[in-house]
Design a protein around this motif. Structure first.
Motif, PDB file in Angstrom:
ATOM      1  N   THR A  65      24.705  66.858  24.582  1.00  0.00           N
ATOM      2  CA  THR A  65      24.366  67.267  23.217  1.00  0.00           C
ATOM      3  C   THR A  65      25.393  68.235  22.639  1.00  0.00           C
ATOM      4  OG1 THR A  65      22.910  68.953  24.155  1.00  0.00           O
ATOM      5  CG2 THR A  65      21.889  66.893  23.434  1.00  0.00           C
ATOM      6  N   ARG A  66      26.333  68.672  23.454  1.00  0.00           N
ATOM      7  CA  ARG A  66      27.368  69.586  22.968  1.00  0.00           C
ATOM      8  C   ARG A  66      28.720  68.892  22.891  1.00  0.00           C
ATOM      9  NH1 ARG A  66      25.658  75.415  25.694  1.00  0.00           N
ATOM     10  NH2 ARG A  66      23.423  75.204  25.216  1.00  0.00           N
ATOM     11  N   THR A  78      29.592  62.722  23.704  1.00  0.00           N
ATOM     12  CA  THR A  78      28.752  63.635  22.935  1.00  0.00           C
ATOM     13  C   THR A  78      27.820  62.846  22.026  1.00  0.00           C
ATOM     14  OG1 THR A  78      30.469  65.341  22.925  1.00  0.00           O
ATOM     15  CG2 THR A  78      28.770  65.506  21.236  1.00  0.00           C
ATOM     16  N   ASN A 126      23.222  62.442  20.859  1.00  0.00           N
ATOM     17  CA  ASN A 126      21.834  62.890  20.951  1.00  0.00           C
ATOM     18  C   ASN A 126      21.033  61.882  21.774  1.00  0.00           C
ATOM     19  OD1 ASN A 126      19.271  63.871  20.689  1.00  0.00           O
ATOM     20  ND2 ASN A 126      19.213  63.821  18.450  1.00  0.00           N
ATOM     21  N   ARG A 155      21.483  69.298  27.727  1.00  0.00           N
ATOM     22  CA  ARG A 155      20.418  68.552  27.095  1.00  0.00           C
ATOM     23  C   ARG A 155      19.594  69.479  26.183  1.00  0.00           C
ATOM     24  NH1 ARG A 155      18.980  63.515  28.990  1.00  0.00           N
ATOM     25  NH2 ARG A 155      17.622  63.637  27.165  1.00  0.00           N
ATOM     26  N   ASP A 156      20.218  69.905  25.102  1.00  0.00           N
ATOM     27  CA  ASP A 156      19.532  70.763  24.135  1.00  0.00           C
ATOM     28  C   ASP A 156      18.425  70.035  23.383  1.00  0.00           C
ATOM     29  OD1 ASP A 156      21.268  73.053  24.596  1.00  0.00           O
ATOM     30  OD2 ASP A 156      22.821  71.926  23.554  1.00  0.00           O
ATOM     31  N   ASP A 157      18.343  68.700  23.562  1.00  0.00           N
ATOM     32  CA  ASP A 157      17.274  67.929  22.925  1.00  0.00           C
ATOM     33  C   ASP A 157      15.960  68.045  23.682  1.00  0.00           C
ATOM     34  OD1 ASP A 157      18.703  66.436  24.981  1.00  0.00           O
ATOM     35  OD2 ASP A 157      17.420  64.741  24.460  1.00  0.00           O
TER      36      ASP A 157
END
Length: 301
Positions: free
Chosen positions: A66-67, A76, A78, A110-112
């Motif tokens: 996610t970055r 990169t 989502n 994995r900021d999602d």
């Protein structure tokens, strides 16, 4: 940071293509089970040496990060919450069959996911250790956006070595790393590990050749030691594609040797793997840590 045309690689960075029966066997197994290795995704220059020797760093939670760090070749995007919930069992099976005694796990950011994927990562460690009780597990983890709860969940799975890469000196953190990453955020995470579990080995990695000054490298070493980091790796930054940051200079093998001496003798790192082709997951460092951990287990309290 100045933008310059790609400069020619020196002879010491010439890499032989990966070969060998063991390399192709491991490649086939990982692909058949849908497992990703950071060795391939990050275009590691040591892939032939490590895979031929039966060692690999597995990348959990998929191949999409996610970055968008400007040094990294990993895709990169989502992932929209996707996880392979069978992945922990698949990893445990492959690693058990390979009869390894040291394995490295890393992951994309994995900021999602609400916990940054910490619970899934922890389950991977738990299942591997359940299937192979004597194995040593090193984890190279995300920063979990600085949150404490995900880090505690991961620590509960009892990995033997925990790494979070500082990547570059403070001044160059942005633009080198994604804006959601941070120099102090990484240092704080590493210090928390030592505060909560003092006997756990901690590790970080620094790339050279991005335009850092010598004094900045020394300051980064001092900062890492001040936050309890035991192990440091130093390697040459290599530009993955023309879309990534250019190499500012190629550091000689002799200079890398000098930095190893500085790290160990001046700053007191337990071990520093330092060389043009050294990466955060590096067989020499893993071999050293295996010896230290096993010696500690055999020492009576």
């Amino acid at each position: 940071m100045s933008v310059k045309p790609t400069i020619r690689k020196p002879d010491w960075l010439k890499i032989r293509p990966p070969v060998g029966e063991r390399y192709f066997e491991l490649k086939g197994i990982s692909k058949s089970l849908g497992l990703a290795t950071v060795c391939e995704e990050a275009k590691c220059p040591n892939i032939g040496e490590c895979w031929a020797g039966g060692t690999a760093t597995f990348m959990v939670m998929g191949e999409v990060c996610t970055r968008g760090c400007r040094f990294c070749a990993v895709k990169t995007g989502n992932p929209n919450g996707w996880l392979d919930h069978e992945e922990p069992d698949k990893l445990a099976g492959v690693i058990g069959k390979a009869s390894w005694d040291y394995v490295v796990l890393t992951s994309v950011d994995r900021d999602d996911l609400p916990d940054g994927g910490a619970a899934h990562f922890a389950r991977c460690v738990t299942e591997i250790k359940k299937a192979s009780p004597e194995i040593l597990v090193e984890v190279l983890i995300p920063d979990f956006q600085g949150e404490e709860a995900p880090l505690k969940a991961l620590l509960n799975s009892q990995p033997d070595v925990i790494a979070q890469n500082i990547e570059t000196v403070e001044r160059l953190t942005h633009p080198v790393r994604d804006r959601r990453a941070g120099y102090q955020q990484t240092l704080t995470l590493l210090q928390r590990i030592k505060t909560w579990q003092p006997d756990r080995f901690t590790k970080s990695s620094l790339m050279l050749g991005l335009g850092e000054a010598h004094q900045e490298i020394r300051q980064c070493m001092a900062d890492l030691r001040a936050h309890g980091v035991d192990i440091l790796t130093l390697g040459q930054y290599l530009q993955p594609t023309v879309k990534h940051l250019p190499v500012e200079r190629f550091v000689t093998p002799e200079e890398f040797k000098e930095w190893q001496k500085v790290a160990e003798e001046e700053f007191g790192f337990l071990y520093c793997a330092s060389g043009p082709l050294v990466r955060s997951s590096y067989r020499a460092g893993e071999f050293f840590l295996k010896g230290v951990i096993e010696a500690r287990k055999q020492t009576p309290l």
